[in-house]
Design a protein around this motif. Structure first.
Motif, PDB file in Angstrom:
ATOM      1  N   GLY A  89      23.755 -50.145 -28.261  1.00  0.00           N
ATOM      2  CA  GLY A  89      23.643 -50.629 -26.896  1.00  0.00           C
ATOM      3  C   GLY A  89      22.887 -51.939 -26.830  1.00  0.00           C
ATOM      4  N   PHE A  90      23.633 -53.043 -26.795  1.00  0.00           N
ATOM      5  CA  PHE A  90      23.008 -54.363 -26.796  1.00  0.00           C
ATOM      6  C   PHE A  90      22.763 -54.862 -25.378  1.00  0.00           C
ATOM      7  CE2 PHE A  90      25.742 -54.712 -30.805  1.00  0.00           C
ATOM      8  CZ  PHE A  90      24.735 -54.211 -31.608  1.00  0.00           C
ATOM      9  N   SER A  91      22.022 -55.979 -25.298  1.00  0.00           N
ATOM     10  CA  SER A  91      21.670 -56.659 -24.049  1.00  0.00           C
ATOM     11  C   SER A  91      20.634 -55.829 -23.286  1.00  0.00           C
ATOM     12  CB  SER A  91      22.900 -56.901 -23.172  1.00  0.00           C
ATOM     13  OG  SER A  91      23.251 -55.744 -22.446  1.00  0.00           O
ATOM     14  N   PRO A  92      20.018 -56.392 -22.247  1.00  0.00           N
ATOM     15  CA  PRO A  92      19.015 -55.648 -21.492  1.00  0.00           C
ATOM     16  C   PRO A  92      19.541 -54.353 -20.870  1.00  0.00           C
ATOM     17  CG  PRO A  92      18.830 -57.985 -21.019  1.00  0.00           C
ATOM     18  CD  PRO A  92      20.083 -57.817 -21.835  1.00  0.00           C
ATOM     19  N   SER A  93      20.832 -54.304 -20.553  1.00  0.00           N
ATOM     20  CA  SER A  93      21.400 -53.090 -19.948  1.00  0.00           C
ATOM     21  C   SER A  93      21.696 -52.019 -20.977  1.00  0.00           C
ATOM     22  CB  SER A  93      22.698 -53.431 -19.211  1.00  0.00           C
ATOM     23  OG  SER A  93      23.738 -53.733 -20.147  1.00  0.00           O
ATOM     24  N   HIS A  94      21.798 -52.407 -22.249  1.00  0.00           N
ATOM     25  CA  HIS A  94      22.168 -51.516 -23.363  1.00  0.00           C
ATOM     26  C   HIS A  94      23.586 -50.973 -23.212  1.00  0.00           C
ATOM     27  CE1 HIS A  94      17.974 -51.827 -24.306  1.00  0.00           C
ATOM     28  NE2 HIS A  94      17.618 -51.176 -23.216  1.00  0.00           N
ATOM     29  N   LEU A  95      24.415 -51.675 -22.479  1.00  0.00           N
ATOM     30  CA  LEU A  95      25.790 -51.234 -22.259  1.00  0.00           C
ATOM     31  C   LEU A  95      26.821 -52.197 -22.859  1.00  0.00           C
ATOM     32  CD1 LEU A  95      25.497 -49.913 -18.578  1.00  0.00           C
ATOM     33  CD2 LEU A  95      25.573 -48.584 -20.700  1.00  0.00           C
ATOM     34  N   ILE A  96      26.353 -53.159 -23.656  1.00  0.00           N
ATOM     35  CA  ILE A  96      27.243 -54.041 -24.420  1.00  0.00           C
ATOM     36  C   ILE A  96      27.303 -53.484 -25.840  1.00  0.00           C
ATOM     37  CG2 ILE A  96      27.691 -56.381 -25.221  1.00  0.00           C
ATOM     38  CD1 ILE A  96      27.778 -56.063 -22.187  1.00  0.00           C
ATOM     39  N   THR A  97      28.501 -53.365 -26.379  1.00  0.00           N
ATOM     40  CA  THR A  97      28.617 -52.741 -27.696  1.00  0.00           C
ATOM     41  C   THR A  97      29.678 -53.412 -28.557  1.00  0.00           C
ATOM     42  OG1 THR A  97      28.692 -50.560 -28.775  1.00  0.00           O
ATOM     43  CG2 THR A  97      30.376 -51.018 -27.096  1.00  0.00           C
ATOM     44  N   LEU A  98      29.705 -53.020 -29.824  1.00  0.00           N
ATOM     45  CA  LEU A  98      30.724 -53.476 -30.770  1.00  0.00           C
ATOM     46  C   LEU A  98      31.805 -52.415 -30.862  1.00  0.00           C
ATOM     47  CD1 LEU A  98      28.291 -54.844 -33.473  1.00  0.00           C
ATOM     48  CD2 LEU A  98      30.059 -56.206 -32.365  1.00  0.00           C
ATOM     49  N   GLY A  99      33.051 -52.826 -30.631  1.00  0.00           N
ATOM     50  CA  GLY A  99      34.152 -51.869 -30.581  1.00  0.00           C
ATOM     51  C   GLY A  99      34.618 -51.391 -31.946  1.00  0.00           C
ATOM     52  N   GLY A 100      35.536 -50.447 -31.916  1.00  0.00           N
ATOM     53  CA  GLY A 100      36.077 -49.870 -33.136  1.00  0.00           C
ATOM     54  C   GLY A 100      36.974 -50.797 -33.911  1.00  0.00           C
ATOM     55  N   ASP A 101      37.341 -51.927 -33.322  1.00  0.00           N
ATOM     56  CA  ASP A 101      38.171 -52.908 -34.023  1.00  0.00           C
ATOM     57  C   ASP A 101      37.333 -53.998 -34.676  1.00  0.00           C
ATOM     58  OD1 ASP A 101      37.341 -53.903 -31.585  1.00  0.00           O
ATOM     59  OD2 ASP A 101      39.210 -54.952 -31.143  1.00  0.00           O
ATOM     60  N   THR A 102      36.013 -53.834 -34.726  1.00  0.00           N
ATOM     61  CA  THR A 102      35.134 -54.824 -35.331  1.00  0.00           C
ATOM     62  C   THR A 102      34.636 -54.358 -36.696  1.00  0.00           C
ATOM     63  OG1 THR A 102      33.053 -53.937 -34.446  1.00  0.00           O
ATOM     64  CG2 THR A 102      34.320 -55.419 -33.007  1.00  0.00           C
ATOM     65  N   PHE A 103      33.939 -55.262 -37.355  1.00  0.00           N
ATOM     66  CA  PHE A 103      33.337 -54.972 -38.661  1.00  0.00           C
ATOM     67  C   PHE A 103      32.387 -53.781 -38.603  1.00  0.00           C
ATOM     68  CE2 PHE A 103      30.098 -57.312 -36.499  1.00  0.00           C
ATOM     69  CZ  PHE A 103      28.891 -56.856 -37.025  1.00  0.00           C
ATOM     70  N   MET A 104      31.793 -53.542 -37.418  1.00  0.00           N
ATOM     71  CA  MET A 104      30.779 -52.493 -37.310  1.00  0.00           C
ATOM     72  C   MET A 104      31.354 -51.103 -37.502  1.00  0.00           C
ATOM     73  SD  MET A 104      27.626 -51.905 -37.162  1.00  0.00           S
ATOM     74  CE  MET A 104      26.878 -53.466 -36.699  1.00  0.00           C
ATOM     75  N   GLN A 105      32.646 -50.935 -37.212  1.00  0.00           N
ATOM     76  CA  GLN A 105      33.283 -49.637 -37.451  1.00  0.00           C
ATOM     77  C   GLN A 105      33.137 -49.246 -38.924  1.00  0.00           C
ATOM     78  OE1 GLN A 105      34.571 -47.565 -35.233  1.00  0.00           O
ATOM     79  NE2 GLN A 105      35.126 -46.069 -36.792  1.00  0.00           N
ATOM     80  N   GLU A 106      33.432 -50.173 -39.803  1.00  0.00           N
ATOM     81  CA  GLU A 106      33.321 -49.918 -41.242  1.00  0.00           C
ATOM     82  C   GLU A 106      31.870 -49.693 -41.650  1.00  0.00           C
ATOM     83  OE1 GLU A 106      35.344 -51.955 -45.078  1.00  0.00           O
ATOM     84  OE2 GLU A 106      33.843 -53.216 -44.060  1.00  0.00           O
ATOM     85  N   ARG A 107      30.950 -50.497 -41.110  1.00  0.00           N
ATOM     86  CA  ARG A 107      29.531 -50.373 -41.461  1.00  0.00           C
ATOM     87  C   ARG A 107      29.003 -48.972 -41.117  1.00  0.00           C
ATOM     88  NH1 ARG A 107      30.328 -55.256 -42.766  1.00  0.00           N
ATOM     89  NH2 ARG A 107      28.907 -56.976 -42.334  1.00  0.00           N
ATOM     90  N   ILE A 108      29.352 -48.502 -39.928  1.00  0.00           N
ATOM     91  CA  ILE A 108      28.862 -47.192 -39.483  1.00  0.00           C
ATOM     92  C   ILE A 108      29.470 -46.088 -40.330  1.00  0.00           C
ATOM     93  CG2 ILE A 108      28.896 -45.542 -37.566  1.00  0.00           C
ATOM     94  CD1 ILE A 108      28.604 -47.929 -35.676  1.00  0.00           C
ATOM     95  N   GLU A 109      30.748 -46.198 -40.638  1.00  0.00           N
ATOM     96  CA  GLU A 109      31.403 -45.198 -41.472  1.00  0.00           C
ATOM     97  C   GLU A 109      30.835 -45.201 -42.889  1.00  0.00           C
ATOM     98  OE1 GLU A 109      35.565 -46.051 -41.193  1.00  0.00           O
ATOM     99  OE2 GLU A 109      35.802 -44.993 -39.276  1.00  0.00           O
ATOM    100  N   GLN A 110      30.484 -46.367 -43.406  1.00  0.00           N
ATOM    101  CA  GLN A 110      29.877 -46.434 -44.738  1.00  0.00           C
ATOM    102  C   GLN A 110      28.550 -45.684 -44.772  1.00  0.00           C
ATOM    103  OE1 GLN A 110      29.752 -50.666 -45.234  1.00  0.00           O
ATOM    104  NE2 GLN A 110      31.656 -50.757 -46.398  1.00  0.00           N
ATOM    105  N   ALA A 111      27.870 -45.636 -43.641  1.00  0.00           N
ATOM    106  CA  ALA A 111      26.594 -44.923 -43.552  1.00  0.00           C
ATOM    107  C   ALA A 111      26.795 -43.426 -43.352  1.00  0.00           C
ATOM    108  CB  ALA A 111      25.760 -45.495 -42.407  1.00  0.00           C
ATOM    109  N   GLY A 112      28.044 -42.976 -43.312  1.00  0.00           N
ATOM    110  CA  GLY A 112      28.316 -41.554 -43.128  1.00  0.00           C
ATOM    111  C   GLY A 112      28.206 -41.104 -41.692  1.00  0.00           C
ATOM    112  N   CYS A 113      28.293 -42.063 -40.766  1.00  0.00           N
ATOM    113  CA  CYS A 113      28.144 -41.754 -39.340  1.00  0.00           C
ATOM    114  C   CYS A 113      29.449 -42.009 -38.590  1.00  0.00           C
ATOM    115  CB  CYS A 113      27.016 -42.593 -38.738  1.00  0.00           C
ATOM    116  SG  CYS A 113      25.394 -42.289 -39.468  1.00  0.00           S
ATOM    117  N   ILE A 114      29.423 -41.735 -37.283  1.00  0.00           N
ATOM    118  CA  ILE A 114      30.575 -41.924 -36.401  1.00  0.00           C
ATOM    119  C   ILE A 114      30.218 -42.968 -35.350  1.00  0.00           C
ATOM    120  CG2 ILE A 114      32.069 -40.814 -34.689  1.00  0.00           C
ATOM    121  CD1 ILE A 114      31.523 -38.155 -36.180  1.00  0.00           C
TER     122      ILE A 114
END
Length: 371
Positions: free
Chosen positions: A204-229
């Motif tokens: 949850g980015f930005s002051p509202s914590h409601l901006i995020t990185l979607g499943g079509d970004t690099f972060m999808q792979e990063r999170i999965e590499q950590a064994g998370c969803i």
């Protein structure tokens, strides 16, 4: 022989002597070196001539400035982005960064006169900035594949490209081996976690914590590499331009409540600010006090950088499954990474500041102070 002819011959001899000295001088040799060129092909398949060797580099991609340090060519930098100049970690370890021109502020905003004055042999950048430089100067431009969808294989490809351009392939392969070793370590510790027990993560980015990185970004792979969803796996964000950087998208509070993530990663404010917040208090991550600041080093970690590719999965996995990493000192591995790959000898506080997101907080303050 007349006196006039003797004087003319003497003058000619002196002229030829000095002419020979000029052409045989070190300055002439340096000119020959400067005029030597080689042909390179950039990541877009464009082929062009560059100086050989490349002595002056302008890096105009926000996240890519760190590559100069990974490959050990920081002394060849002649121009960088303002963001790299404001990196507190870089300024602590490489104070000379303050003296370099920063002709590129944000994407598409380049001070062409300042760039030309820096006299680069080559500019390396993404599509928008590179297009501007090509249109307005004669400086050779190497284009990168700059996408928020870049995965690990793309990072490897980019690092090898830089190694090819700067003729530092050995350093490039050193980084890639370290990256692969770290990812293998994390996967070895998390691969057997049942799907139902994997931790759900929301960023949850930005002051509202409601901006995020979607499943079509690099972060999808990063999170999965950590064994998370990735809680935001179904959110599509690449290409959005509604006031946000490509790859970032806004979601509703109702959506976050429905996802009910186990871990919340933020880049603004402090975790304690959300513990008693009426909108957030019913989320599992808040109730269990599993709110963490996003790490940041040379650059922020919500971009697909070579730095975050190594650290982020290790950091997240160790927080999500501490019992599986209890024998590993993550700050020690962070120090090892910067020592072996960046040639940076971090102290204990600097390593912890990276993991706690302190450098992003400092960077954001610097940006605000500059207006």
């Amino acid at each position: 022989m007349t006196k006039k002819r003797i004087l003319w011959l003497l003058f000619s001899a002196i002229f030829l002597f000095f002419l020979f000295k000029i052409y045989d001088s070190p300055e002439r040799e340096n000119t020959n070196i400067k005029e030597s060129t080689r042909t390179i092909t950039d990541m877009k398949g464009r082929t062009f001539q560059v100086a050989d060797p490349i002595r002056r580099i302008a890096l105009l991609g926000g996240p890519t400035g760190q590559v100069a340090f990974i490959l050990g060519v920081q002394d060849r930098l002649c121009a960088v982005t303002n963001t790299l100049k404001m990196s507190k970690l870089i300024r602590e370890i490489y104070p000379d960064i303050k003296e370099l021109p920063g002709p590129r502020t944000t994407s598409g905003n380049i001070n062409i006169e300042e760039l030309i004055s820096s006299n680069p042999d080559i500019v390396i950048s993404g599509d928008i900035d590179g297009g501007i430089v090509l249109e307005k100067t004669r400086i050779p431009v190497a284009f990168l594949e700059d996408s928020m969808g870049e995965g690990i294989e793309d990072i490897k490809k980019e690092i090898r490209f830089y190694g090819y351009v700067f003729q530092t392939l050995e350093r490039a392969e050193k980084y890639i081996k370290y990256l692969e070793k770290t990812i293998s370590l994390v996967k070895e510790r998390t691969h057997d976690i049942p799907a139902k027990k994997r931790k759900k993560v929301f960023q949850g980015f930005s002051p509202s914590h409601l901006i995020t990185l979607g499943g079509d970004t690099f972060m999808q792979e990063r999170i999965e590499q950590a064994g998370c969803i990735n809680a935001a796996k179904t959110v599509i964000t690449i290409g959005k331009r509604t006031g946000l950087h490509s790859g970032l998208g806004e979601v509703s509070m109702e959506q976050v409540l429905e996802w009910n993530p186990d871990i919340l990663v933020i880049n603004y404010g402090k975790p304690k600010d959300l513990y008693n917040h009426p909108q957030w208090k019913n989320i599992k991550a808040v109730q269990n006090k599993k709110i963490h600041a996003q790490p940041a080093g040379v650059f922020i970690f919500n971009r697909p950088t070579a730095e975050s590719a190594v650290i982020f999965p290790l950091w997240l996995a160790s927080l999500a499954y501490p019992d599986r990493f209890e024998d590993i000192c993550v700050p020690c591995l962070v120090k090892e990474f910067y020592r072996k790959i960046f040639d940076f000898d971090l102290n204990d506080q600097q390593a912890m500041d990276i993991l706690l997101g302190i450098y992003e907080i400092r960077m954001m303050k610097g940006i605000k102070n500059r207006g």
